[in-house]
Scaffold this motif. Structure first.
Motif, PDB file in Angstrom:
ATOM      1  N   THR A 144       0.687  -1.424  -0.390  1.00 51.09           N
ATOM      2  CA  THR A 144       0.137   0.460  -0.167  1.00 51.09           C
ATOM      3  C   THR A 144       1.197   1.815   0.155  1.00 51.09           C
ATOM      4  O   THR A 144       0.963   2.449  -0.936  1.00 51.09           O
ATOM      5  CB  THR A 144      -1.040  -0.096   1.095  1.00 51.09           C
ATOM      6  OG1 THR A 144      -2.412  -1.040   1.040  1.00 51.09           O
ATOM      7  CG2 THR A 144      -1.654   1.319   1.444  1.00 51.09           C
ATOM      8  N   VAL A 147       2.181   1.487  -3.393  1.00 54.16           N
ATOM      9  CA  VAL A 147       1.330   2.587  -4.741  1.00 54.16           C
ATOM     10  C   VAL A 147       1.693   3.196  -4.282  1.00 54.16           C
ATOM     11  O   VAL A 147       1.065   4.180  -4.944  1.00 54.16           O
ATOM     12  CB  VAL A 147       0.472   1.187  -4.561  1.00 54.16           C
ATOM     13  CG1 VAL A 147      -1.022   1.490  -5.729  1.00 54.16           C
ATOM     14  CG2 VAL A 147       0.273   0.146  -4.631  1.00 54.16           C
ATOM     15  N   GLY A 177      -2.798  -1.495  -1.594  1.00 56.19           N
ATOM     16  CA  GLY A 177      -2.358  -1.152  -2.415  1.00 56.19           C
ATOM     17  C   GLY A 177      -1.971  -2.764  -2.635  1.00 56.19           C
ATOM     18  O   GLY A 177      -2.133  -3.440  -2.241  1.00 56.19           O
ATOM     19  N   MET A 179       0.887  -5.432  -5.723  1.00 55.70           N
ATOM     20  CA  MET A 179       1.984  -4.545  -7.100  1.00 55.70           C
ATOM     21  C   MET A 179       1.876  -6.397  -7.768  1.00 55.70           C
ATOM     22  O   MET A 179       2.308  -7.441  -7.699  1.00 55.70           O
ATOM     23  CB  MET A 179       2.703  -5.170  -7.162  1.00 55.70           C
ATOM     24  CG  MET A 179       4.354  -4.635  -7.894  1.00 55.70           C
ATOM     25  SD  MET A 179       5.602  -4.594  -7.623  1.00 55.70           S
ATOM     26  CE  MET A 179       6.676  -5.478  -5.942  1.00 55.70           C
ATOM     27  N   GLY A 222      -3.568  -2.700  -8.629  1.00 50.14           N
ATOM     28  CA  GLY A 222      -2.553  -2.484  -9.043  1.00 50.14           C
ATOM     29  C   GLY A 222      -1.523  -3.646 -10.577  1.00 50.14           C
ATOM     30  O   GLY A 222      -1.859  -4.850 -10.142  1.00 50.14           O
ATOM     31  N   LEU A 241      -3.625   0.781 -12.918  1.00 51.83           N
ATOM     32  CA  LEU A 241      -4.730   0.787 -11.240  1.00 51.83           C
ATOM     33  C   LEU A 241      -5.725  -0.475 -11.778  1.00 51.83           C
ATOM     34  O   LEU A 241      -6.665   0.876 -12.383  1.00 51.83           O
ATOM     35  CB  LEU A 241      -4.776   2.132 -10.293  1.00 51.83           C
ATOM     36  CG  LEU A 241      -5.037   2.067  -8.701  1.00 51.83           C
ATOM     37  CD1 LEU A 241      -4.638   3.412  -8.318  1.00 51.83           C
ATOM     38  CD2 LEU A 241      -6.949   1.989  -8.950  1.00 51.83           C
ATOM     39  N   ILE A 293       7.460   0.776 -11.939  1.00 51.55           N
ATOM     40  CA  ILE A 293       7.247  -0.209 -10.686  1.00 51.55           C
ATOM     41  C   ILE A 293       8.780  -0.263  -9.839  1.00 51.55           C
ATOM     42  O   ILE A 293       8.606  -0.705  -8.792  1.00 51.55           O
ATOM     43  CB  ILE A 293       6.739  -1.853 -12.111  1.00 51.55           C
ATOM     44  CG1 ILE A 293       5.991  -2.226 -10.435  1.00 51.55           C
ATOM     45  CG2 ILE A 293       8.209  -1.898 -12.083  1.00 51.55           C
ATOM     46  CD1 ILE A 293       4.496  -1.964 -10.351  1.00 51.55           C
ATOM     47  N   MET A 296       8.767   1.185  -6.797  1.00 49.71           N
ATOM     48  CA  MET A 296       7.824  -0.103  -5.953  1.00 49.71           C
ATOM     49  C   MET A 296       9.005  -0.504  -5.774  1.00 49.71           C
ATOM     50  O   MET A 296       8.760  -1.182  -4.285  1.00 49.71           O
ATOM     51  CB  MET A 296       6.519   0.188  -7.102  1.00 49.71           C
ATOM     52  CG  MET A 296       5.905  -0.529  -5.653  1.00 49.71           C
ATOM     53  SD  MET A 296       3.799  -1.001  -5.967  1.00 49.71           S
ATOM     54  CE  MET A 296       3.519  -2.243  -4.334  1.00 49.71           C
TER      55      MET A 296
END
Length: 582
Positions: A144, A147, A177, A179, A222, A241, A293, A296
């Motif tokens: 979370t 994201v 969130g 991935m 996501g 998203l 990404i 992240m």
């Protein structure tokens, strides 16, 4: 500054206690890497969180692990649900994490008592503490935040509503969130992903088609996908998203096929998703999904390392308590030399994992403030894959041996170490296995010239150490540092196949040299600032076991009390013939 040793025999097991107050290693590292004003603000919050974890969340995590969750893909009429029926206690965990302690809020919005948000050191330190009780639940908490980092950095404002939900401080407004990268045919080869995104008549809105094979936190949002006519490989990927439900409340057009029957991390539901025209919102520009990404991924890999730190800390605590309370042949087993030697070894491994991981966290926080052109960014690109790779394996080894210390009880579910080991086994797999991380180390060196920042970094750390008791250890690390320089030079002149073959050996060498330098630097600070030589024992033990040709013999009593029970050591005693840490 001196401190009394911790009497672990006063605990029945590693719960009904304050994890923050008991873990002086974690406290030391957090104080070291937080900006001063932020640590002053955060310290009471971290202590309060450690209290809730030890007295409430640890028990709840065990109950959730025992029962698990259930997927309901359809209702009784055959209508699509895509709903996970969570264990009811998970809501209590979420309320504590998201609402009471604002784990996904404070890095993006000013928390109570501050005029501005805190840096990323704070949520990552909180996640290390959370992993004392459940690295499974730490997964959605971390994703979370991850994201939110991506949206905060790259979104043009179209997804503000989702950013507000991801970072909300009230549970009723909060969303999680995820991935979703992995596809069955791709795995770690993200460039082989085939999920496609078809544009609609509405700008920035697409429909996704295809399958994602490993979706942790399956009911969050996501995904990476490929737009029409996009090039092959990662250059053709875009980031989307993908809500579980559409803005009007209708279930999105996807099928949650099943939950994986996993070895561990039961608290986070992981499953397979088949997108069947699911409505998805493009994040910023098409074709730049892998870049987004990757931001992240840096955060998630550090979460993995901090999760390893947390699970090692809990496993070590369980082992210390058991060894202090379990009697064999008339004495507590932590009075026997072999057990003392092993507990010291486990404690030093923990100190090493914590030092390197927190240093990588410090670099992430510094890079967020200084930007991509900073030396911190070059070091970060190198340290993140190394931290994830090494600490994951160390966590498995530490939890496995903690189970052994508990004997038969350690193999039984009621005694926690069994779950710690099951959960820790995912750490080498999440966010890329060791071979992928080894290749990422090479990329950091080749593309980011990370060695340009690494070499002066190590030299600066070693040059700052001047206490006579550390002289021999410094010389040993300097010798191995020379080997690291030679290795970097050799890899620069050899072909790609040669470099790949030795990539993990190089990552090991980076970890050992940097951690040795870090621990020695910490030892010098402990002597100068706190008049305590405990860290010197830790640093010398680490250097000896990693680099020395033969482990020297010595008595264990003084070292055990200092290293395992956090007893203080007078710096002068380091020069009085004290044996190396055993």
């Amino acid at each position: 500054m001196t401190s009394d040793p911790i009497d672990y025999a006063r605990l029945d097991e590693g719960r009904e206690c304050n994890y923050w107050e008991l873990d002086r290693t974690l406290r030391f590292e957090a104080r070291r890497v937080y900006p001063d004003d932020e640590f002053e603000w955060a310290e009471a919050l971290l202590s309060a969180f450690g209290e809730r974890l030890g007295h409430e969340m640890a028990d709840t995590a065990d109950r959730i692990d025992g029962a698990g969750h259930e997927l309901r893909s359809f209702d009784k009429y055959g209508d699509r649900l895509n709903e996970v029926e969570y264990h009811p206690s998970l809501r209590d965990q979420e309320r504590i994490a998201y609402e009471e302690f604002r784990m996904t809020h404070d890095a993006f919005h000013a928390p109570p008592g501050r005029d501005s948000p805190v840096g990323l050191c704070h949520p990552l330190a909180m996640q290390a503490l959370l992993s004392y009780v459940d690295i499974g639940f730490c997964c959605p908490v971390s994703m979370t935040t991850g994201v939110a980092i991506v949206l905060d950095r790259f979104d043009d404002g179209r997804l503000d509503e989702y950013f507000a939900g991801l970072t909300a401080a009230t549970l009723d407004d909060h969303i999680e969130g995820a991935m979703f990268l992995t596809e069955e045919q791709g795995g770690s080869d993200v460039g082989a992903n085939e999920v496609r995104a078809e544009p609609t008549d509405e700008e920035g809105v697409y429909e996704l088609h295809g399958e994602k094979w490993f979706c942790s936190n399956i009911d969050a949002e996501g995904a990476l996908a490929r737009t029409p006519d996009a090039p092959d490989g990662v250059a053709g990927l875009s980031l989307f998203l993908v809500p579980r439900t559409k803005p009007g409340g209708e279930v999105n057009d996807s099928h949650f096929r099943r939950l994986k029957d996993k070895l561990g991390t039961v608290s986070v539901p992981t499953g397979e998703i088949e997108f069947q025209g699911a409505e998805a919102f493009l994040v910023s520009e098409a074709g730049r999904g892998f870049k987004y990404i990757s931001e992240m991924m840096n955060y998630e890999r550090l979460t993995n390392a901090m999760g390893a730190v947390g699970v090692m800390g809990r496993a070590l605590l369980e082992a210390k308590v058991r060894a202090a309370r379990r009697e064999a042949f008339g004495n507590p087993i932590d009075e026997y030399p072999l057990m003392r030697r092993d507990l010291v070894g486990m404690a030093v491994d923990y100190e090493a994992a914590a030092a390197f991981s927190f240093e990588a966290v410090r670099l992430l926080d510094e890079r967020e403030r200084a930007g991509d052109d900073s030396a911190a960014y070059k070091l970060l690109r190198l340290f993140v894959p190394v931290a994830k790779y090494r600490t994951a394996r160390m966590a498995v080894e530490t939890t496995s041996y903690a189970m052994e210390v508990l004997g038969g009880n350690g193999y039984v579910r009621e005694h926690t170490t069994e779950r710690l080991l099951r959960d820790a086994q995912v750490l080498p797999i999440w966010e890329g296995p060791s071979n992928v991380l080894g290749l990422d180390v090479l990329r950091a060196l080749n593309r980011e010239n990370a060695h340009e920042a690494l070499l002066p970094y190590v030299e600066e750390k070693l040059d700052a150490v001047d206490h006579p008791a550390l002289e021999s250890a410094v010389e040993t690390v300097e010798s191995r540092y020379g080997e690291l320089q030679d290795a970097l030079g050799t890899l620069a002149t050899e072909d790609e196949a040669f470099a790949q073959y030795h990539a993990k050996r190089l990552a090991d060498l980076v970890f050992d040299v940097v951690t040795g330098a870090l621990l020695l630097d910490e030892a010098q600070w402990g002597i100068d600032a706190e008049q305590d030589g405990r860290k010197a024992l830790v640093a010398r033990r680490f250097v000896e076991t990693r680099f020395a040709a033969d482990e020297r013999f010595g008595m264990a009593d003084e070292q055990f009390t200092a290293v395992v029970e956090y007893g203080s050591v007078e710096p002068a005693a380091l020069l009085d013939g004290m044996a190396p840490a055993e």
